[in-house]
Design a protein around this motif. Structure first.
Motif, short mmCIF file in Angstrom:
data_model
loop_
_atom_site.label_atom_id
_atom_site.label_comp_id
_atom_site.label_asym_id
_atom_site.label_seq_id
_atom_site.Cartn_x
_atom_site.Cartn_y
_atom_site.Cartn_z
N UNK A 22 0.82 -1.21 0.00
CA UNK A 22 0.00 0.00 0.00
C UNK A 22 0.86 1.26 0.00
N UNK A 23 1.89 1.29 0.84
CA UNK A 23 2.77 2.46 0.88
C UNK A 23 3.57 2.56 -0.41
N UNK A 76 11.43 3.90 -5.21
CA UNK A 76 11.20 3.45 -3.84
C UNK A 76 9.87 2.73 -3.71
N UNK A 77 8.86 3.18 -4.46
CA UNK A 77 7.58 2.51 -4.42
C UNK A 77 7.66 1.08 -4.93
N UNK A 164 5.22 8.25 6.73
CA UNK A 164 6.19 7.29 6.20
C UNK A 164 7.15 6.81 7.29
N UNK A 165 7.61 7.73 8.12
CA UNK A 165 8.53 7.36 9.19
C UNK A 165 7.87 6.42 10.20
N UNK A 166 6.64 6.73 10.57
CA UNK A 166 5.94 5.89 11.55
C UNK A 166 5.78 4.45 11.05
N UNK A 167 5.56 4.30 9.76
CA UNK A 167 5.38 2.94 9.23
C UNK A 167 6.71 2.23 9.02
N UNK A 168 7.65 2.86 8.31
CA UNK A 168 8.87 2.15 7.92
C UNK A 168 9.84 1.97 9.08
N UNK A 169 9.66 2.69 10.18
CA UNK A 169 10.53 2.49 11.34
C UNK A 169 10.07 1.33 12.23
N UNK A 170 8.91 0.78 11.96
CA UNK A 170 8.41 -0.32 12.78
C UNK A 170 9.29 -1.55 12.63
N UNK A 171 9.51 -2.24 13.76
CA UNK A 171 10.35 -3.44 13.74
C UNK A 171 9.75 -4.53 12.86
#
Length: 336
Positions: A22-23, A76-77, A164-171
């Motif tokens: 989705x991102x 990147x997508x 974007x940061x909140x999603x891609x920084x997730x473990x």
């Protein structure tokens, strides 16, 4: 910004493949929008419409900027859809840069957008002196324009990169990428804070010749070089930047010292040039249209560093602090 280390996840994790798709699709859509914006910037040139406030040559950097963004977002997508480790790492780096420069741009808008709106009626009257009522536009209308512009810019410059940061920084996202792409990637060999500087240098390699093609000049220590001298300096700067990209990515200690020296010389050159020539005369020698210079003058910019100095000085201090922070990664790598 955290450092990426190659590792194969052994603990159970919640698969984030759907979120990555989705991102990734969202990034591709943003890239397509940027791709459409590039010809829109050049549209007046194709239509042979020359503006007193913006010449054709000044449209080239804007079009190149949107093309570069389009390539970055689409690449990147696609990488995010395929759950590639490099796509996650570069998205984090790009989002941090997007957020930092977005906040700085938002602060600049808060300080100077009211002055731009205040000068707008005079610009409209100068362009259309007959029958205009621009000077009688109510102040509430300008306030509404200011709030809408500020709100839209806040979403584009701050909200989007934060999402974007909140999603891609997730473990779980990191574990998903490492599980689906277990091979060691080139982004794993460089800490993300250093990788950000490496990418910024790589972009500068492209921007130097584009800027030279647009303005045909380079300000340097109190003079504005043009012609063959500007081309020679631009070529030397490009070669130096390519050299720095390689050394910074490989965490070679000489590259950090060179970065520090280049940064100091760049800031000194800008200060000496503005101090000797003045800000607006420097822009005039670089080929800025008179109407745009007059707009800058109405915004409060004068021949000195003036209000720009209060904005540029904290930015320079922050950049210097970041370079000093990066030294630990170079020392650690050379110690090993």
């Amino acid at each position: 910004m955290s450092t990426t280390h190659p590792s194969t996840p052994v603990a159970p994790f919640r698969d984030q493949s759907t979120g990555l798709i989705l991102f990734g699709v969202f990034q591709i859509l943003i890239g397509c929008l940027c791709l459409l914006m590039a010809p829109c910037v050049l549209l007046p040139a194709f239509m042979s419409v020359q503006s007193e406030a913006m010449s054709t040559q000044m449209m080239l950097p804007g079009a190149a900027f949107y093309l570069l963004l389009a390539v970055a977002f689409i690449t990147l997508g696609i990488g995010s859809i395929r759950a590639r480790r490099w796509a996650r790492a570069l998205t984090l780096v790009f989002s941090w840069m997007w957020l930092v420069f977005g906040v700085a741009s938002l602060v600049f808008m808060v300080l100077y957008l009211p002055r731009m709106l205040a000068a707008l009626p005079q610009q409209i009257e100068a362009a259309h002196p007959a029958g205009t009522q621009a000077a009688q536009i109510p102040s509430q209308v300008f306030f509404m324009i200011f709030m809408v512009t500020l709100g839209t810019s806040g979403c584009l410059y701050c909200v989007l990169p934060s999402v974007f940061l909140l999603f891609y920084q997730r473990q779980a996202v990191r574990a998903t990428c490492e599980y689906r792409n277990p091979q060691t990637c080139w982004t794993d060999r460089c800490p993300l804070p250093v990788l950000a500087v490496t990418l910024a240098l790589a972009v500068s390699v492209i921007s130097v010749p584009i800027s030279l093609a647009a303005f045909h000049s380079i300000p340097l220590f109190g003079v504005v070089l043009s012609g063959l001298r500007a081309a020679t300096v631009g070529l030397l700067m490009t070669v130096l930047l390519v050299w720095l990209v390689r050394g910074t990515y490989r965490l070679e200690m000489w590259s950090w010292w060179t970065l520090l020296l280049v940064f100091a010389l760049g800031m000194a050159s800008m200060a000496v040039t503005v101090g000797r020539l003045g800000l607006l005369p420097m822009y005039e020698q670089m080929g800025f249209p008179p109407a745009q210079l007059e707009t800058l003058r109405k915004m409060g910019f004068d021949d000195s560093m003036g209000p720009l100095g209060w904005y540029a000085l904290p930015t320079w201090i922050a950049m210097l602090g970041y370079l000093l922070y990066l030294r630990r990664y170079f020392v650690r790598a050379n110690t090993r």
